[in-house]
Scaffold this motif. Structure first.
Motif, PDB file in Angstrom:
ATOM      1  N   UNK A   1     -13.342  -4.218   4.864  1.00 19.09           N
ATOM      2  CA  UNK A   1     -11.917  -3.878   4.897  1.00 19.09           C
ATOM      3  C   UNK A   1     -11.726  -2.367   4.884  1.00 19.09           C
ATOM      4  N   UNK A   2     -12.559  -1.665   4.146  1.00 21.04           N
ATOM      5  CA  UNK A   2     -12.461  -0.208   4.087  1.00 21.04           C
ATOM      6  C   UNK A   2     -12.807   0.419   5.435  1.00 21.04           C
ATOM      7  N   UNK A   3     -13.809  -0.146   6.121  1.00 22.33           N
ATOM      8  CA  UNK A   3     -14.176   0.363   7.443  1.00 22.33           C
ATOM      9  C   UNK A   3     -13.029   0.194   8.425  1.00 22.33           C
ATOM     10  N   UNK A   4     -12.549  -1.039   8.569  1.00 22.82           N
ATOM     11  CA  UNK A   4     -11.501  -1.303   9.553  1.00 22.82           C
ATOM     12  C   UNK A   4     -10.174  -0.669   9.151  1.00 22.82           C
ATOM     13  N   UNK A   5      -9.963  -0.506   7.852  1.00 17.53           N
ATOM     14  CA  UNK A   5      -8.734   0.112   7.386  1.00 17.53           C
ATOM     15  C   UNK A   5      -8.566   1.546   7.844  1.00 17.53           C
TER      16      UNK A   5
ATOM     17  N   UNK B   1      -8.923   2.530  10.908  1.00 11.33           N
ATOM     18  CA  UNK B   1      -8.350   2.619  12.256  1.00 11.33           C
ATOM     19  C   UNK B   1      -7.565   1.377  12.676  1.00 11.33           C
ATOM     20  N   UNK B   2      -7.342   0.418  11.754  1.00 11.37           N
ATOM     21  CA  UNK B   2      -6.523  -0.758  12.034  1.00 11.37           C
ATOM     22  C   UNK B   2      -5.384  -0.793  11.024  1.00 11.37           C
ATOM     23  N   UNK B   3      -4.179  -1.088  11.478  1.00 10.51           N
ATOM     24  CA  UNK B   3      -2.999  -1.039  10.614  1.00 10.51           C
ATOM     25  C   UNK B   3      -3.037  -2.064   9.490  1.00 10.51           C
ATOM     26  N   UNK B   4      -3.484  -3.295   9.801  1.00 13.06           N
ATOM     27  CA  UNK B   4      -3.447  -4.383   8.821  1.00 13.06           C
ATOM     28  C   UNK B   4      -4.789  -5.087   8.754  1.00 13.06           C
ATOM     29  N   UNK B   5      -5.329  -5.251   7.552  1.00 12.36           N
ATOM     30  CA  UNK B   5      -6.578  -5.981   7.341  1.00 12.36           C
ATOM     31  C   UNK B   5      -6.283  -7.233   6.514  1.00 12.36           C
ATOM     32  N   UNK B   6      -6.745  -8.375   6.998  1.00  8.81           N
ATOM     33  CA  UNK B   6      -6.536  -9.658   6.324  1.00  8.81           C
ATOM     34  C   UNK B   6      -7.869 -10.145   5.784  1.00  8.81           C
ATOM     35  N   UNK B   7      -7.958 -10.339   4.478  1.00 10.95           N
ATOM     36  CA  UNK B   7      -9.217 -10.769   3.843  1.00 10.95           C
ATOM     37  C   UNK B   7      -9.271 -12.290   3.723  1.00 10.95           C
ATOM     38  N   UNK B   8     -10.441 -12.858   3.991  1.00 17.56           N
ATOM     39  CA  UNK B   8     -10.663 -14.289   3.759  1.00 17.56           C
ATOM     40  C   UNK B   8     -11.640 -14.464   2.600  1.00 17.56           C
ATOM     41  N   UNK B   9     -11.835 -15.706   2.187  1.00 14.60           N
ATOM     42  CA  UNK B   9     -12.716 -15.985   1.046  1.00 14.60           C
ATOM     43  C   UNK B   9     -14.164 -15.651   1.344  1.00 14.60           C
ATOM     44  N   UNK B  10     -14.571 -15.787   2.589  1.00 15.82           N
ATOM     45  CA  UNK B  10     -15.970 -15.537   2.931  1.00 15.82           C
ATOM     46  C   UNK B  10     -16.170 -15.504   4.430  1.00 15.82           C
ATOM     47  N   UNK B  11     -17.434 -15.450   4.848  1.00 16.07           N
ATOM     48  CA  UNK B  11     -17.737 -15.344   6.271  1.00 16.07           C
ATOM     49  C   UNK B  11     -17.371 -16.607   7.033  1.00 16.07           C
ATOM     50  N   UNK B  12     -17.580 -17.776   6.444  1.00 19.98           N
ATOM     51  CA  UNK B  12     -17.280 -19.030   7.143  1.00 19.98           C
ATOM     52  C   UNK B  12     -15.787 -19.172   7.433  1.00 19.98           C
ATOM     53  N   UNK B  13     -14.960 -18.754   6.499  1.00 21.52           N
ATOM     54  CA  UNK B  13     -13.519 -18.821   6.718  1.00 21.52           C
ATOM     55  C   UNK B  13     -13.094 -17.888   7.846  1.00 21.52           C
ATOM     56  N   UNK B  14     -13.685 -16.700   7.896  1.00 19.88           N
ATOM     57  CA  UNK B  14     -13.361 -15.755   8.970  1.00 19.88           C
ATOM     58  C   UNK B  14     -13.845 -16.284  10.316  1.00 19.88           C
ATOM     59  N   UNK B  15     -15.023 -16.882  10.328  1.00 22.06           N
ATOM     60  CA  UNK B  15     -15.558 -17.451  11.569  1.00 22.06           C
ATOM     61  C   UNK B  15     -14.673 -18.594  12.061  1.00 22.06           C
TER      62      UNK B  15
END
Length: 418
Positions: free
Chosen positions: A182-186, A188-202
């Protein structure tokens, strides 16, 4: 010299991402195994629709450069994997490029580094494939380095939403990994959405595209029976769209294209079959319906010619627009290809016009035309496959002997509509 991020894979996903990070003032290196592509980028030449040569030159002036030397990965604080995942024969993703890219990172992994997978795949890939490869050198994910998944959401040709203002989903191997991503994408990206883990994001990525896949299949199926019942489906969709809640319009067409819609949902259905032992029936039915649309359009074309007393065998059919989306040059999985093959199998003589594609090779003979108006006027049937901005569909329909509009954009009764 240390760099902020190295992006592995410089295609439609990786290159726009690299540009956005560069614009934010980050130091960025692009890695790709394609030497010709790397040389072209370093010479200031773009190969993707959304970035011009001037954009690449500006990136270079800000410090960006491309390389085929994987040793440069070791200098980066973060490595983002954006390589393609085409559909394999068994129905799941071909993870060969993901594995190769991950191995390259593993050989250059340092303590504290962040590794992010963006390539679309089935749930569990980050943990089951990527993590073990990265840990072969003894460093552990979540302890010695950060690991996360962040699905790409690039929409080629979209002028409203790009990498910066499209929310970025991130899911880490651990909560700390999530925060690192989130810190990396934050930056240069306006909004970062966090999920519980990698499987949820996938899975979030697959749900997005499966939702579209299923709804497109719904209207494609409706297009078939609405035509037979004499109902104008386009008018139906317009009327239904007036409801301010509970309805989102989707539109029929000659088939689905691009890397996402015709491919990504198969990763999910394949994963369900392999891991759970039963079919994901919604997805498989949607795939069946959408895959039949080019053949359906070919049959409609045959019927249009038959009604005019002409055989499709020997008739000249002109295809307008052969890309998978309007106003771009991207031909990936374009439904124009199976449509061309189906029409050729019926005996049609094919010609094509596309302002973005000069050399189209669908696997059958299709002759390019330069004089659009003359070609439209002389063809036995003109089929609007993709509605590029350069086309005035109503004007072309007025010049054509017969005009088949598969995109529902004509207003004249002289055109046949899907």
């Amino acid at each position: 010299m240390a760099v902020d991020v190295v992006i592995l894979g410089l295609g439609y996903v990786g290159l726009p991402l690299a540009r956005e990070a560069t614009l934010a003032g980050m130091s960025v290196i692009g890695f790709d195994v394609n030497e010709a592509l790397v040389e072209a980028l370093n010479a200031g030449r773009s190969h993707v629709d959304d970035l011009s040569d001037d954009d690449i030159v500006a990136m270079k002036e800000s410090g960006f450069r491309a390389t085929t030397d994987e040793r440069e990965i070791a200098a980066a604080a973060a490595a983002v994997i954006c390589v393609p995942t085409p559909l394999a024969e068994e129905g799941g993703p071909d993870l060969g490029a993901v594995q190769s890219a991950t191995e390259a990172v593993a050989r250059n992994l340092r303590p504290g580094m962040l590794v992010v997978l963006e390539s679309t795949t089935y749930p569990g890939t980050t943990d089951e494939l990527v993590r073990p490869i990265l840990e072969t050198g003894g460093l552990l994910a979540g302890k010695d380095f950060h690991l996360a998944f962040s699905p790409e959401r690039i929409d080629p040709g979209n002028k409203e939403f790009g990498p910066r203002n499209t929310p970025k989903v991130v899911g880490g191997h651990t909560p700390a990994c999530t925060e690192a991503a989130a810190a990396l994408y934050g930056r240069f990206v306006d909004t970062v959405v966090r999920t519980k883990g990698t499987r949820e994001a996938e899975t979030a990525k697959l749900l997005e595209n499966t939702y579209r896949h299923v709804n497109i299949a719904l209207v494609n199926e409706m297009a078939k029976f609405c035509h037979r019942l004499g109902i104008d489906l386009w008018d139906v969709i317009q009327a239904a769209s007036s409801k301010p809640f509970g309805f989102q319009p989707f539109y029929p067409g000659p088939g689905v294209g691009g890397h996402c819609i015709p491919i990504d949902p198969n990763y999910l259905s394949h994963n369900v079959r392999v891991k759970l032992g039963y079919p994901f029936r919604f997805v498989e039915l949607a795939e069946e319906i959408n895959a039949t649309m080019p053949a359906y359009v070919a049959r409609r074309a045959q019927n249009i010619l038959n009604d005019a007393g002409l055989a499709v065998n020997g008739a000249t059919v002109l295809l307008l627009g052969v890309t998978y989306k309007p106003n771009i040059a991207d031909e990936r999985e374009s439904p124009a290809v199976p449509l061309a093959r189906d029409l050729t199998a019926l005996g049609a003589k094919l010609a094509y016009h596309d302002p973005h594609v000069r050399d189209w090779r669908p696997g059958v003979e299709a002759l390019p035309v330069d004089d659009l108006e003359s070609a439209v006027a002389s063809a036995d049937l003109v089929i609007l496959v993709q509605n590029h901005r350069a086309y005035d569909a109503d004007q072309l329909a007025a010049k054509a002997k017969r005009f088949f509009d598969t995109r529902g954009v004509t207003r004249t009764d002289e055109a046949f509509r899907l």
